[in-house]
Write an enzyme that holds these catalytic residues in place. Structure first.
Site, PDB file in Angstrom:
ATOM      1  N   ARG A  88      -7.350  -1.192  -6.376  1.00 15.26           N
ATOM      2  CA  ARG A  88      -7.559  -2.586  -5.973  1.00 15.26           C
ATOM      3  C   ARG A  88      -8.711  -3.228  -6.744  1.00 15.26           C
ATOM      4  O   ARG A  88      -8.680  -4.424  -7.066  1.00 15.26           O
ATOM      5  CB  ARG A  88      -7.829  -2.647  -4.466  1.00 15.26           C
ATOM      6  CG  ARG A  88      -6.555  -2.422  -3.684  1.00 15.26           C
ATOM      7  CD  ARG A  88      -6.771  -1.807  -2.322  1.00 15.26           C
ATOM      8  NE  ARG A  88      -5.508  -1.250  -1.864  1.00 15.26           N
ATOM      9  CZ  ARG A  88      -4.572  -1.936  -1.204  1.00 15.26           C
ATOM     10  NH1 ARG A  88      -4.791  -3.199  -0.866  1.00 15.26           N
ATOM     11  NH2 ARG A  88      -3.438  -1.379  -0.865  1.00 15.26           N
TER      12      ARG A  88
ATOM     13  N   LYS B 273      -5.264  -6.070   3.495  1.00 14.36           N
ATOM     14  CA  LYS B 273      -6.190  -4.965   3.226  1.00 14.36           C
ATOM     15  C   LYS B 273      -7.064  -5.304   2.019  1.00 14.36           C
ATOM     16  O   LYS B 273      -6.564  -5.660   0.956  1.00 14.36           O
ATOM     17  CB  LYS B 273      -5.387  -3.701   2.939  1.00 14.36           C
ATOM     18  CG  LYS B 273      -6.234  -2.499   2.542  1.00 14.36           C
ATOM     19  CD  LYS B 273      -5.379  -1.262   2.419  1.00 14.36           C
ATOM     20  CE  LYS B 273      -6.189  -0.075   1.899  1.00 14.36           C
ATOM     21  NZ  LYS B 273      -5.394   1.159   1.854  1.00 14.36           N
TER      22      LYS B 273
ATOM     23  N   ASP C 277      -0.383  -0.545  -4.815  1.00 15.25           N
ATOM     24  CA  ASP C 277      -1.656  -0.016  -5.332  1.00 15.25           C
ATOM     25  C   ASP C 277      -1.547   1.396  -5.888  1.00 15.25           C
ATOM     26  O   ASP C 277      -2.321   1.814  -6.737  1.00 15.25           O
ATOM     27  CB  ASP C 277      -2.748  -0.059  -4.246  1.00 15.25           C
ATOM     28  CG  ASP C 277      -2.460   0.881  -3.072  1.00 15.25           C
ATOM     29  OD1 ASP C 277      -1.286   1.241  -2.855  1.00 15.25           O
ATOM     30  OD2 ASP C 277      -3.425   1.254  -2.374  1.00 15.25           O
ATOM     31  N   ASN C 278      -0.595   2.179  -5.368  1.00 11.31           N
ATOM     32  CA  ASN C 278      -0.408   3.564  -5.840  1.00 11.31           C
ATOM     33  C   ASN C 278       0.896   4.085  -5.274  1.00 11.31           C
ATOM     34  O   ASN C 278       1.541   3.428  -4.447  1.00 11.31           O
ATOM     35  CB  ASN C 278      -1.597   4.470  -5.449  1.00 11.31           C
ATOM     36  CG  ASN C 278      -1.915   4.444  -3.972  1.00 11.31           C
ATOM     37  OD1 ASN C 278      -2.910   3.861  -3.551  1.00 11.31           O
ATOM     38  ND2 ASN C 278      -1.074   5.048  -3.157  1.00 11.31           N
TER      39      ASN C 278
ATOM     40  N   LYS D 166       1.155   9.682  -4.674  1.00  7.58           N
ATOM     41  CA  LYS D 166      -0.238   9.247  -4.499  1.00  7.58           C
ATOM     42  C   LYS D 166      -1.227  10.369  -4.818  1.00  7.58           C
ATOM     43  O   LYS D 166      -1.041  11.503  -4.370  1.00  7.58           O
ATOM     44  CB  LYS D 166      -0.416   8.804  -3.053  1.00  7.58           C
ATOM     45  CG  LYS D 166      -1.828   8.424  -2.658  1.00  7.58           C
ATOM     46  CD  LYS D 166      -1.842   7.902  -1.232  1.00  7.58           C
ATOM     47  CE  LYS D 166      -3.234   7.482  -0.797  1.00  7.58           C
ATOM     48  NZ  LYS D 166      -3.241   6.824   0.498  1.00  7.58           N
TER      49      LYS D 166
ATOM     50  N   HIS E 268       1.170   2.163   4.069  1.00  3.11           N
ATOM     51  CA  HIS E 268       0.225   3.246   4.303  1.00  3.11           C
ATOM     52  C   HIS E 268       0.421   3.752   5.735  1.00  3.11           C
ATOM     53  O   HIS E 268       0.582   2.947   6.646  1.00  3.11           O
ATOM     54  CB  HIS E 268      -1.193   2.686   4.113  1.00  3.11           C
ATOM     55  CG  HIS E 268      -2.281   3.697   3.978  1.00  3.11           C
ATOM     56  ND1 HIS E 268      -2.660   4.518   5.021  1.00  3.11           N
ATOM     57  CD2 HIS E 268      -3.085   4.007   2.936  1.00  3.11           C
ATOM     58  CE1 HIS E 268      -3.662   5.286   4.615  1.00  3.11           C
ATOM     59  NE2 HIS E 268      -3.938   5.008   3.352  1.00  3.11           N
TER      60      HIS E 268
ATOM     61  N   HIS F 139     -10.460  -3.321   1.128  1.00  2.00           N
ATOM     62  CA  HIS F 139     -10.853  -1.985   0.677  1.00  2.00           C
ATOM     63  C   HIS F 139     -11.746  -1.972  -0.565  1.00  2.00           C
ATOM     64  O   HIS F 139     -11.716  -1.031  -1.372  1.00  2.00           O
ATOM     65  CB  HIS F 139      -9.610  -1.097   0.449  1.00  2.00           C
ATOM     66  CG  HIS F 139      -9.873   0.342   0.838  1.00  2.00           C
ATOM     67  ND1 HIS F 139      -8.946   1.341   0.744  1.00  2.00           N
ATOM     68  CD2 HIS F 139     -11.013   0.917   1.327  1.00  2.00           C
ATOM     69  CE1 HIS F 139      -9.471   2.483   1.149  1.00  2.00           C
ATOM     70  NE2 HIS F 139     -10.723   2.241   1.510  1.00  2.00           N
TER      71      HIS F 139
ATOM     72  N   CYS G  39      -6.228   4.009  -3.410  1.00  2.00           N
ATOM     73  CA  CYS G  39      -6.437   2.602  -3.014  1.00  2.00           C
ATOM     74  C   CYS G  39      -7.619   1.878  -3.649  1.00  2.00           C
ATOM     75  O   CYS G  39      -7.443   0.917  -4.391  1.00  2.00           O
ATOM     76  CB  CYS G  39      -6.606   2.522  -1.499  1.00  2.00           C
ATOM     77  SG  CYS G  39      -5.194   3.122  -0.567  1.00  2.00           S
TER      78      CYS G  39
ATOM     79  N   ASP H  21       0.847  -1.189   0.000  1.00  2.00           N
ATOM     80  CA  ASP H  21       0.000   0.000   0.000  1.00  2.00           C
ATOM     81  C   ASP H  21       0.888   1.246   0.000  1.00  2.00           C
ATOM     82  O   ASP H  21       1.778   1.370   0.860  1.00  2.00           O
ATOM     83  CB  ASP H  21      -0.884  -0.025   1.255  1.00  2.00           C
ATOM     84  CG  ASP H  21      -2.082   0.896   1.117  1.00  2.00           C
ATOM     85  OD1 ASP H  21      -2.108   1.696   0.161  1.00  2.00           O
ATOM     86  OD2 ASP H  21      -2.980   0.814   1.960  1.00  2.00           O
ATOM     87  N   ASP H  22       0.671   2.126  -0.936  1.00  2.00           N
ATOM     88  CA  ASP H  22       1.383   3.423  -0.978  1.00  2.00           C
ATOM     89  C   ASP H  22       2.905   3.277  -1.045  1.00  2.00           C
ATOM     90  O   ASP H  22       3.636   4.148  -0.566  1.00  2.00           O
ATOM     91  CB  ASP H  22       1.023   4.290   0.249  1.00  2.00           C
ATOM     92  CG  ASP H  22      -0.445   4.702   0.283  1.00  2.00           C
ATOM     93  OD1 ASP H  22      -1.207   4.230  -0.585  1.00  2.00           O
ATOM     94  OD2 ASP H  22      -0.814   5.489   1.164  1.00  2.00           O
TER      95      ASP H  22
ATOM     96  N   SER I 266      -8.444   0.947   4.934  1.00  3.78           N
ATOM     97  CA  SER I 266      -7.143   1.544   5.239  1.00  3.78           C
ATOM     98  C   SER I 266      -6.890   1.576   6.744  1.00  3.78           C
ATOM     99  O   SER I 266      -7.815   1.771   7.545  1.00  3.78           O
ATOM    100  CB  SER I 266      -7.061   2.968   4.674  1.00  3.78           C
ATOM    101  OG  SER I 266      -7.095   2.914   3.272  1.00  3.78           O
TER     102      SER I 266
END
Ligand code: MG
Length: 464
Positions: free
Chosen positions: A74, A127, A279-280, A300, A227, A129, A70, A30-31, A152
């Site tokens: 996803r 995660k 994811d980003n 992001k 994240h 989401h 996110c 994540d991130d 998140s």
């Protein structure tokens, strides 16, 4: 006469030679920034396991998520489709929140549903989401099991606990965020002890692999880290030169090592395709608690490269050439299509699927069937990459940073990303012919785009 006998014999021979279905593992961070891995050039984060994964497999340097945030990102990985096609995006709310009533639509064919149809055991760890109401959770969308925080890790903030605002993130404590930890459809811990979350996700994934050695299996291991708020286990506390972010990242690296070692020890390595991606891009407004996009611009929330180009690895010993580097275009939506094809699963044909089959890239380092990338922010098409060229029709600052207003560009700002990956030197005036071609591509793309109503704008209690 001869043909009548020859045909069934041929079919039989082909079936007999068919390799077993590969297991599929998708490790999704994540991130995570493009520049946060040792093998992608970070100077002070140690990632020996990811570096080894790259040395034994393939590094993909031009690989994209389908959204700079996110939930839409996803959703695209899980369906092989741009978020606008299934309504998992919005121009008003960027992601799903605990007060959201929407989620992944039932008529989407998820990664897990498609693989389950051809006999895969399926596990989601981490995660999700894509909706926290029961009908949207993993076990109602193709996964046999689920263990994780359903959204998140910075949600459910308890405002009366700990310091206010950003200060809570600088010295994060588990009790500040009342996020649930779920097993299947039940909440088993609240607040989730995030200190041990990476370790526990890893243990779950390893346990699942060990107990499904007869295969085939699909494990979607979606880490809550990197994240913010950042957490790591005691063993990793204050061990990285990069500080708390480095500690958490080095624990993710350890986790990747655990998964790959399990595959090696069980003899499953040669028959397991493992993807590593995010994811980003990095959440830059969190200073040193956010990652780094390396030489890419911004992070992001934007459709500049730093928001959507991801540090990506693919590992499948004896199939993917060791130590290979692919500079071909790829997308997380292609992880869906490629994995389904290799598994012998059906890629839906009754709807537009945006993912393409990257097998030629993986097994032969050949050309990618992907020739374009469409960069969306919510429902808005912001930019298009065609080969090495990228045209920005609209730009917007990073998540939480300036400028907060979208800015339109006519003519679009044009960059040659192979020459200028940092998007520094606009060249639209020199290449009107390229802009014309990209505009034609946009018209063609838009003629096949039927946006679905937003799931992210449905309030809790108003679920259809
Ligand atoms: Mg993210």
């Amino acid at each position: 006469m001869f043909c009548i006998f020859a045909e069934p014999n041929f079919t039989f021979a082909a079936n007999a030679a068919e390799p077993p279905k590969p297991n599929v593992v998708v490790i999704f961070c994540d991130d995570l920034g493009y520049g946060d891995l040792g093998c992608f050039g970070h100077p002070t984060i140690r990632t020996p396991n990811l570096d080894r994964m790259a040395a034994e497999g393939m590094k993909l340097t031009q690989f994209y998520s389908a959204s700079p945030v996110c939930t839409p990102s996803r959703a695209a990985l899980m369906t092989g489709r741009l978020p606008a096609r299934n309504g998992m995006c919005s121009n008003k709310r960027r992601v799903l929140f605990p007060n959201s009533g929407g989620g992944i639509p039932a008529n989407e064919v998820t990664f897990a549903e498609a693989l389950k149809d051809v006999g895969y055991a399926t596990a989601c760890v981490g995660k999700w989401h894509l909706g926290h109401l029961p009908q949207f959770l993993p076990t109602n969308n193709g996964f046999d099991t689920y263990f994780g925080i359903p959204y998140s890790n910075d949600m459910d903030r308890l405002n009366d606990v700990g310091p206010r605002g950003r200060a809570a993130f600088w010295d994060p404590k588990v009790e500040y965020w009342n996020v649930p930890l779920m097993r299947d459809l039940e909440i088993i811990e609240r607040p989730a002890d995030q200190n041990t979350i990476t370790k526990r996700y890893t243990d779950e994934a390893v346990k699942f692999i060990k107990s499904h050695q007869d295969g085939p299996f699909f494990v979607y291991l979606a880490h809550s880290m990197m994240h913010v708020p950042l957490f790591r286990s005691r063993e990793f506390a204050d061990t990285s030169l990069r500080g708390l972010y480095g500690d958490a990242m080095e624990e993710i690296d350890w986790s990747v090592g655990q998964v790959l070692d399990t595959l090696r020890e069980t003899g499953l390595a040669d028959n397991t395709l493992v993807w590593f991606c995010s994811d980003n891009g990095p959440w830059l407004v969190f200073d040193t608690h956010g990652g780094s996009a390396g030489l890419l611009r911004e992070g992001k929330g934007t459709t500049w490269e730093g928001g959507m180009r991801e540090p990506t690895l693919a590992w499948w010993p004896e199939h993917i050439p060791a130590g290979s580097v692919s500079m071909e275009l790829g997308s997380t939506m292609d992880i869906y299509t490629t994995s389904l094809k290799l598994a012998g699963a059906d890629v839906p044909t009754d709807r537009v699927v945006d993912g393409v089959d990257l097998s030629p890239v993986l097994v032969g380092n050949g050309p990618s069937p992907r020739k374009a990338v469409f960069y969306y922010r919510g429902y808005q098409l912001m930019a298009v990459r065609m080969g090495p060229w990228k045209a920005h029709f609209v730009t917007h600052g990073s998540y939480g940073s300036e400028p907060r207003q979208a800015k339109k560009h006519d003519p679009p700002i044009l960059y040659h990303l192979d020459h200028d990956p940092s998007e520094k030197y606009p060249i639209q005036n020199e290449h009107p012919d390229v802009i014309d071609k990209i505009k034609k591509l946009v018209l063609e793309h838009q003629s096949q785009m039927q946006p679905a109503p937003s799931q992210l704008e449905i309030p809790l209690g108003k679920t259809k």
